[in-house]
Design a protein around this motif. Structure first.
Motif, PDB file in Angstrom:
ATOM      1  N   ALA A   1       0.841  -1.203   0.000  1.00 51.52           N
ATOM      2  CA  ALA A   1       0.000   0.000   0.000  1.00 51.52           C
ATOM      3  C   ALA A   1       0.874   1.250   0.000  1.00 51.52           C
ATOM      4  N   THR A   2       2.002   1.207   0.672  1.00 49.48           N
ATOM      5  CA  THR A   2       2.904   2.368   0.721  1.00 49.48           C
ATOM      6  C   THR A   2       3.451   2.685  -0.674  1.00 49.48           C
ATOM      7  N   GLU A   3       3.818   1.652  -1.419  1.00 47.42           N
ATOM      8  CA  GLU A   3       4.299   1.881  -2.786  1.00 47.42           C
ATOM      9  C   GLU A   3       3.202   2.482  -3.657  1.00 47.42           C
ATOM     10  N   VAL A   4       1.983   1.973  -3.496  1.00 49.84           N
ATOM     11  CA  VAL A   4       0.867   2.515  -4.270  1.00 49.84           C
ATOM     12  C   VAL A   4       0.633   3.986  -3.913  1.00 49.84           C
ATOM     13  N   ARG A   5       0.692   4.266  -2.637  1.00 47.57           N
ATOM     14  CA  ARG A   5       0.484   5.642  -2.173  1.00 47.57           C
ATOM     15  C   ARG A   5       1.498   6.603  -2.808  1.00 47.57           C
ATOM     16  N   HIS A   6       2.718   6.156  -2.898  1.00 46.92           N
ATOM     17  CA  HIS A   6       3.795   6.964  -3.470  1.00 46.92           C
ATOM     18  C   HIS A   6       3.516   7.277  -4.951  1.00 46.92           C
ATOM     19  N   VAL A   7       3.058   6.266  -5.678  1.00 43.45           N
ATOM     20  CA  VAL A   7       2.752   6.473  -7.102  1.00 43.45           C
ATOM     21  C   VAL A   7       1.484   7.325  -7.252  1.00 43.45           C
ATOM     22  N   ALA A   8       0.507   7.070  -6.405  1.00 44.37           N
ATOM     23  CA  ALA A   8      -0.741   7.849  -6.468  1.00 44.37           C
ATOM     24  C   ALA A   8      -0.470   9.328  -6.222  1.00 44.37           C
ATOM     25  N   ALA A   9       0.516   9.621  -5.389  1.00 44.04           N
ATOM     26  CA  ALA A   9       0.848  11.016  -5.078  1.00 44.04           C
ATOM     27  C   ALA A   9       1.399  11.747  -6.303  1.00 44.04           C
ATOM     28  N   GLN A  10       1.813  10.992  -7.314  1.00 43.36           N
ATOM     29  CA  GLN A  10       2.287  11.610  -8.558  1.00 43.36           C
ATOM     30  C   GLN A  10       1.161  11.655  -9.586  1.00 43.36           C
ATOM     31  N   ASP A  11      -0.048  11.829  -9.095  1.00 41.29           N
ATOM     32  CA  ASP A  11      -1.177  12.058  -9.974  1.00 41.29           C
ATOM     33  C   ASP A  11      -1.538  10.839 -10.830  1.00 41.29           C
ATOM     34  N   GLN A  12      -1.352   9.651 -10.274  1.00 38.28           N
ATOM     35  CA  GLN A  12      -1.768   8.425 -10.957  1.00 38.28           C
ATOM     36  C   GLN A  12      -3.006   7.900 -10.230  1.00 38.28           C
ATOM     37  N   ARG A  13      -4.125   7.773 -10.934  1.00 37.83           N
ATOM     38  CA  ARG A  13      -5.386   7.415 -10.282  1.00 37.83           C
ATOM     39  C   ARG A  13      -5.803   5.958 -10.490  1.00 37.83           C
ATOM     40  N   ARG A  14      -5.336   5.348 -11.589  1.00 41.99           N
ATOM     41  CA  ARG A  14      -5.841   4.025 -11.959  1.00 41.99           C
ATOM     42  C   ARG A  14      -4.819   2.947 -11.622  1.00 41.99           C
ATOM     43  N   PHE A  15      -5.243   1.948 -10.860  1.00 44.07           N
ATOM     44  CA  PHE A  15      -4.364   0.858 -10.443  1.00 44.07           C
ATOM     45  C   PHE A  15      -4.999  -0.488 -10.771  1.00 44.07           C
ATOM     46  N   GLY A  16      -4.154  -1.453 -11.125  1.00 38.97           N
ATOM     47  CA  GLY A  16      -4.627  -2.785 -11.497  1.00 38.97           C
ATOM     48  C   GLY A  16      -4.106  -3.845 -10.554  1.00 38.97           C
ATOM     49  N   GLU A  17      -4.964  -4.778 -10.186  1.00 42.40           N
ATOM     50  CA  GLU A  17      -4.600  -5.885  -9.290  1.00 42.40           C
ATOM     51  C   GLU A  17      -5.003  -7.209  -9.916  1.00 42.40           C
ATOM     52  N   ASN A  18      -4.194  -8.253  -9.653  1.00 45.32           N
ATOM     53  CA  ASN A  18      -4.456  -9.589 -10.199  1.00 45.32           C
ATOM     54  C   ASN A  18      -5.026 -10.571  -9.205  1.00 45.32           C
ATOM     55  N   TYR A  19      -4.637 -10.417  -7.947  1.00 43.72           N
ATOM     56  CA  TYR A  19      -4.975 -11.427  -6.945  1.00 43.72           C
ATOM     57  C   TYR A  19      -5.836 -10.779  -5.882  1.00 43.72           C
ATOM     58  N   LEU A  20      -7.050 -11.317  -5.718  1.00 42.78           N
ATOM     59  CA  LEU A  20      -7.992 -10.677  -4.807  1.00 42.78           C
ATOM     60  C   LEU A  20      -7.455 -10.609  -3.381  1.00 42.78           C
ATOM     61  N   GLN A  21      -6.897 -11.722  -2.891  1.00 40.65           N
ATOM     62  CA  GLN A  21      -6.463 -11.734  -1.488  1.00 40.65           C
ATOM     63  C   GLN A  21      -5.366 -10.708  -1.228  1.00 40.65           C
ATOM     64  N   ASP A  22      -4.506 -10.518  -2.217  1.00 42.07           N
ATOM     65  CA  ASP A  22      -3.406  -9.559  -2.128  1.00 42.07           C
ATOM     66  C   ASP A  22      -3.958  -8.125  -2.194  1.00 42.07           C
ATOM     67  N   ALA A  23      -5.043  -7.960  -2.936  1.00 46.42           N
ATOM     68  CA  ALA A  23      -5.594  -6.613  -3.160  1.00 46.42           C
ATOM     69  C   ALA A  23      -6.427  -6.110  -1.982  1.00 46.42           C
ATOM     70  N   LEU A  24      -7.135  -7.032  -1.303  1.00 49.73           N
ATOM     71  CA  LEU A  24      -8.116  -6.597  -0.298  1.00 49.73           C
ATOM     72  C   LEU A  24      -7.557  -5.633   0.754  1.00 49.73           C
ATOM     73  N   PRO A  25      -6.463  -5.979   1.431  1.00 48.80           N
ATOM     74  CA  PRO A  25      -5.970  -5.036   2.456  1.00 48.80           C
ATOM     75  C   PRO A  25      -5.508  -3.701   1.859  1.00 48.80           C
ATOM     76  N   LYS A  26      -4.974  -3.735   0.644  1.00 45.76           N
ATOM     77  CA  LYS A  26      -4.541  -2.488  -0.009  1.00 45.76           C
ATOM     78  C   LYS A  26      -5.721  -1.582  -0.294  1.00 45.76           C
ATOM     79  N   LEU A  27      -6.768  -2.183  -0.901  1.00 47.53           N
ATOM     80  CA  LEU A  27      -7.954  -1.379  -1.224  1.00 47.53           C
ATOM     81  C   LEU A  27      -8.512  -0.743   0.032  1.00 47.53           C
ATOM     82  N   ASP A  28      -8.490  -1.535   1.112  1.00 50.13           N
ATOM     83  CA  ASP A  28      -9.050  -1.035   2.359  1.00 50.13           C
ATOM     84  C   ASP A  28      -8.203   0.098   2.929  1.00 50.13           C
ATOM     85  N   SER A  29      -6.896  -0.078   2.947  1.00 47.22           N
ATOM     86  CA  SER A  29      -6.070   0.951   3.596  1.00 47.22           C
ATOM     87  C   SER A  29      -5.901   2.191   2.725  1.00 47.22           C
TER      88      SER A  29
END
Ligand SMILES: *Cc1c(COP(=O)(O)O)cnc(C)c1O
Length: 232
Positions: A44-72
């Motif tokens: 989630a921290t890596e995603v946050r860093h990229v999102a801060a550079q004006d990137q809004r769209r993110f792709g995930e492959n594995y639901l279990q891996d994605a769930l905590p990220k989406l939540d946080s």
């Protein structure tokens, strides 16, 4: 022209410049190629860093891996795209938590996603994954099964068909990379010509996105070019 098979990580600004340059080189409309940041296996921290550079769209492959990220990352209001293989026992959560699904490849999955899309949310945006030629994964519908699957999806009120997706086997030569993308672009144009209202061609990864832009990509899906090499 040399192959684009470089998986080096680039600063997002430079990557955006390369995408804009490829649009010019291949006579694409400026800004017609969107960027999906593929965040599978990233924190989630890596995603946050990229999102801060004006990137809004993110792709995930594995639901279990994605769930905590989406939540946080909920408070960031990011747009989440599911791009992995879909098991039918995962459709309920995918339909509830994602804005887009790129990997719909059979009627049963489309029907379940439609039934399970919560009523208070906008229709789920979907792309049909097409198995264009020796795809990396076994997912994707065969080109001959595409028309009936399109018919099924356009009749489902809780889904909005947006386009097609493919993940061809990797090739190193630029001209080789273009071939499967050209085939799926042909299918995309045939659907449009038949009056199916679609606007998304989801093709191209870190190693072949310039070939995908040359062949009509409207959304490229980059993981390692943005986040660096994956350990997994
Ligand atoms: C992992 C993945 C990507 C991104 O691949 P990179 O080589 O890291 O850019 C794109 N699309 C799908 C379906 C993926 O699984």
């Amino acid at each position: 022209m040399s192959a684009t098979g470089n998986r080096e990580q680039l600063p997002l600004d430079l990557l955006r410049q390369r995408i804009r340059a490829a649009e010019v080189r291949f006579s694409r409309v400026p800004n017609s190629v969107g960027l999906l940041a593929v965040s599978k296996t990233r924190t989630a921290t890596e995603v946050r860093h990229v999102a801060a550079q004006d990137q809004r769209r993110f792709g995930e492959n594995y639901l279990q891996d994605a769930l905590p990220k989406l939540d946080s990352l909920k408070e960031l209001g990011l747009e989440w795209h599911f791009i992995g293989r879909i098991q039918s026992n995962k459709t309920r959560q995918i339909a509830a938590l994602f804005d887009w699904v790129h990997s719909v490849d059979r009627p049963r999955i489309a029907e379940r996603l439609a039934q399970q899309r919560p009523k208070e949310l906008a229709p789920l945006n979907v792309c049909i994954q097409v198995n264009i030629s020796a795809e990396i994964t076994k997912s994707g519908c065969n080109p001959e099964d595409l028309p009936p699957l399109v018919d099924t999806i356009v009749r489902l009120p809780r889904l909005r068909l947006r386009g097609l997706m493919a993940l061809p086997a990797p090739a190193t030569e630029f001209e080789q990379q273009r071939l499967p993308f050209r085939r799926i672009h042909g299918l995309y144009q045939e659907l449009n010509a038949a009056g199916v209202d679609i606007d998304t061609l989801s093709i191209g990864t870190s190693s072949d996105y310039e070939a995908a832009i040359a062949e009509g990509a409207t959304l490229i899906r980059l993981g390692s070019a943005i986040f660096g090499p994956r350990s997994a």
